[in-house]
Design a protein around this motif. Structure first.
Motif, PDB file in Angstrom:
ATOM      1  N   UNK A   1       0.831  -1.195   0.000  1.00  0.00           N
ATOM      2  CA  UNK A   1       0.000   0.000   0.000  1.00  0.00           C
ATOM      3  C   UNK A   1       0.861   1.238   0.000  1.00  0.00           C
ATOM      4  N   UNK A   2       0.303   2.353  -0.470  1.00  0.00           N
ATOM      5  CA  UNK A   2       1.031   3.611  -0.544  1.00  0.00           C
ATOM      6  C   UNK A   2       0.222   4.695   0.155  1.00  0.00           C
ATOM      7  N   UNK A   3       0.930   5.555   0.878  1.00  0.00           N
ATOM      8  CA  UNK A   3       0.276   6.710   1.499  1.00  0.00           C
ATOM      9  C   UNK A   3       0.272   7.818   0.455  1.00  0.00           C
ATOM     10  N   UNK A   4      -0.910   8.152  -0.056  1.00  0.00           N
ATOM     11  CA  UNK A   4      -1.011   9.165  -1.109  1.00  0.00           C
ATOM     12  C   UNK A   4      -0.910  10.574  -0.549  1.00  0.00           C
ATOM     13  N   UNK A   5      -1.493  10.784   0.631  1.00  0.00           N
ATOM     14  CA  UNK A   5      -1.446  12.111   1.255  1.00  0.00           C
ATOM     15  C   UNK A   5      -1.763  11.961   2.739  1.00  0.00           C
ATOM     16  N   UNK A   6      -1.561  13.045   3.469  1.00  0.00           N
ATOM     17  CA  UNK A   6      -1.948  13.058   4.886  1.00  0.00           C
ATOM     18  C   UNK A   6      -3.466  13.243   4.914  1.00  0.00           C
ATOM     19  N   UNK A   7      -4.194  12.479   5.731  1.00  0.00           N
ATOM     20  CA  UNK A   7      -5.663  12.565   5.689  1.00  0.00           C
ATOM     21  C   UNK A   7      -6.197  13.894   6.218  1.00  0.00           C
ATOM     22  N   UNK A   8      -7.274  14.355   5.601  1.00  0.00           N
ATOM     23  CA  UNK A   8      -7.974  15.529   6.115  1.00  0.00           C
ATOM     24  C   UNK A   8      -9.029  15.041   7.102  1.00  0.00           C
ATOM     25  N   UNK A   9      -9.645  15.942   7.841  1.00  0.00           N
ATOM     26  CA  UNK A   9     -10.643  15.542   8.846  1.00  0.00           C
ATOM     27  C   UNK A   9     -11.830  14.829   8.202  1.00  0.00           C
ATOM     28  N   UNK A  10     -12.211  15.248   6.998  1.00  0.00           N
ATOM     29  CA  UNK A  10     -13.351  14.628   6.323  1.00  0.00           C
ATOM     30  C   UNK A  10     -13.056  13.172   5.959  1.00  0.00           C
ATOM     31  N   UNK A  11     -11.777  12.837   5.773  1.00  0.00           N
ATOM     32  CA  UNK A  11     -11.400  11.470   5.384  1.00  0.00           C
ATOM     33  C   UNK A  11     -11.228  10.542   6.579  1.00  0.00           C
ATOM     34  N   UNK A  12     -11.272  11.095   7.790  1.00  0.00           N
ATOM     35  CA  UNK A  12     -11.127  10.277   9.004  1.00  0.00           C
ATOM     36  C   UNK A  12     -12.526   9.994   9.536  1.00  0.00           C
ATOM     37  N   UNK A  13     -12.906   8.715   9.523  1.00  0.00           N
ATOM     38  CA  UNK A  13     -14.298   8.353   9.823  1.00  0.00           C
ATOM     39  C   UNK A  13     -14.523   7.845  11.244  1.00  0.00           C
ATOM     40  N   UNK A  14     -13.713   8.280  12.202  1.00  0.00           N
ATOM     41  CA  UNK A  14     -13.924   7.823  13.578  1.00  0.00           C
ATOM     42  C   UNK A  14     -14.985   8.697  14.253  1.00  0.00           C
ATOM     43  N   UNK A  15     -15.894   8.084  15.044  1.00  0.00           N
ATOM     44  CA  UNK A  15     -16.972   8.849  15.672  1.00  0.00           C
ATOM     45  C   UNK A  15     -16.509   9.568  16.942  1.00  0.00           C
ATOM     46  N   UNK A  16     -15.608  10.522  16.789  1.00  0.00           N
ATOM     47  CA  UNK A  16     -15.042  11.248  17.931  1.00  0.00           C
ATOM     48  C   UNK A  16     -15.194  12.740  17.670  1.00  0.00           C
ATOM     49  N   UNK A  17     -15.639  13.476  18.685  1.00  0.00           N
ATOM     50  CA  UNK A  17     -15.723  14.931  18.588  1.00  0.00           C
ATOM     51  C   UNK A  17     -14.443  15.509  19.185  1.00  0.00           C
ATOM     52  N   UNK A  18     -13.482  15.819  18.323  1.00  0.00           N
ATOM     53  CA  UNK A  18     -12.149  16.228  18.789  1.00  0.00           C
ATOM     54  C   UNK A  18     -12.140  17.573  19.500  1.00  0.00           C
ATOM     55  N   UNK A  19     -13.137  18.426  19.261  1.00  0.00           N
ATOM     56  CA  UNK A  19     -13.162  19.728  19.934  1.00  0.00           C
ATOM     57  C   UNK A  19     -13.348  19.559  21.443  1.00  0.00           C
ATOM     58  N   UNK A  20     -14.102  18.512  21.847  1.00  0.00           N
ATOM     59  CA  UNK A  20     -14.285  18.266  23.287  1.00  0.00           C
ATOM     60  C   UNK A  20     -12.973  17.822  23.922  1.00  0.00           C
ATOM     61  N   UNK A  21     -12.139  17.098  23.184  1.00  0.00           N
ATOM     62  CA  UNK A  21     -10.838  16.668  23.710  1.00  0.00           C
ATOM     63  C   UNK A  21      -9.933  17.886  23.894  1.00  0.00           C
ATOM     64  N   UNK A  22      -9.982  18.804  22.927  1.00  0.00           N
ATOM     65  CA  UNK A  22      -9.179  20.031  23.029  1.00  0.00           C
ATOM     66  C   UNK A  22      -9.636  20.843  24.244  1.00  0.00           C
ATOM     67  N   UNK A  23     -10.934  20.942  24.439  1.00  0.00           N
ATOM     68  CA  UNK A  23     -11.476  21.693  25.584  1.00  0.00           C
ATOM     69  C   UNK A  23     -11.018  21.047  26.894  1.00  0.00           C
ATOM     70  N   UNK A  24     -11.000  19.719  26.938  1.00  0.00           N
ATOM     71  CA  UNK A  24     -10.587  19.005  28.155  1.00  0.00           C
ATOM     72  C   UNK A  24      -9.132  19.317  28.500  1.00  0.00           C
ATOM     73  N   UNK A  25      -8.256  19.254  27.524  1.00  0.00           N
ATOM     74  CA  UNK A  25      -6.831  19.478  27.771  1.00  0.00           C
ATOM     75  C   UNK A  25      -6.494  20.967  27.924  1.00  0.00           C
ATOM     76  N   UNK A  26      -7.401  21.846  27.517  1.00  0.00           N
ATOM     77  CA  UNK A  26      -7.137  23.283  27.604  1.00  0.00           C
ATOM     78  C   UNK A  26      -7.454  23.859  28.966  1.00  0.00           C
ATOM     79  N   UNK A  27      -8.015  23.041  29.859  1.00  0.00           N
ATOM     80  CA  UNK A  27      -8.412  23.542  31.193  1.00  0.00           C
ATOM     81  C   UNK A  27      -7.187  23.805  32.053  1.00  0.00           C
TER      82      UNK A  27
END
Length: 197
Positions: A171-197
């Protein structure tokens, strides 16, 4: 080395995840009456972090290090974090279909069955870059293990940022994935808020 030995289906149920996200084609038959209570804002943030850690099989210290790297990079910290997690070698092997689950892909990498640009790499957290070529070692291509894995994962859709050649187990890595191409059901903004406290 720390290992999470909690039953996978039990953990999926607690985090509200479908087992198929992890590549597991099972459902728990147990029906547990859950109390409905309001989750605090902190609880929601914590759950999202635990989901991301569980999906990618990363422990707390390593996850915190990934977040520190992601926040130093230019762009949105949450998207950078998911990009870092998605470009781990064990995850790429899973995405290419050479492991039924991420933990099996990690084992395949750990057993030195994977080559990156022709060199043996046995570090699951190795970060791949655009243009890298991932192949299964020549000696291992004839193993029954990979034939069994491809029977299960052959129909799995390979993301657009990767190209897979199942005939040559490469397999070949064609590019670095964008957020739209990552299909995990995670809301990353909540993780940023958690670590920003």
């Amino acid at each position: 080395m720390a290992v999470n030995r909690e039953p996978v289906l039990k953990r999926c149920k607690a985090l509200g995840l479908e087992p198929m996200v992890l590549g597991i084609n099972k459902k728990s038959k147990r029906e547990v009456a859950q109390r409905q209570r309001k989750i605090s804002e902190y609880g929601l943030q914590m759950r999202e972090k635990q989901k991301a850690k569980f999906i990618y099989g990363v422990l707390e210290k390593q996850f915190r290090n990934y977040f520190a790297k992601a926040s130093k990079q230019s762009g949105i910290a949450g998207e950078n974090l998911l990009r870092l997690l998605e470009t781990r070698l064990d995850n790429v092997v899973y995405r290419l279909g050479y492991g039924r689950t991420r933990s099996e892909a990690r084992q395949v990498v750990g057993h030195k069955l994977i080559l990156v640009n022709g060199k043996s790499v046995n570090i699951p957290s190795y970060r791949v870059k655009a243009g890298d070529v991932i192949t299964v070692r020549d000696k291992s291509k004839e193993l029954q293990r990979f034939k069994d894995i491809l029977d299960v994962t052959g129909t799995r859709i390979v993301p657009e940022w990767l190209s897979a050649d199942h005939d040559n187990l490469a397999g070949t890595i064609l590019s670095v994935p964008s957020r739209e191409q990552i299909d995990v059901p995670v809301n990353e903004t909540l993780i940023v808020e958690l670590y920003s406290k």
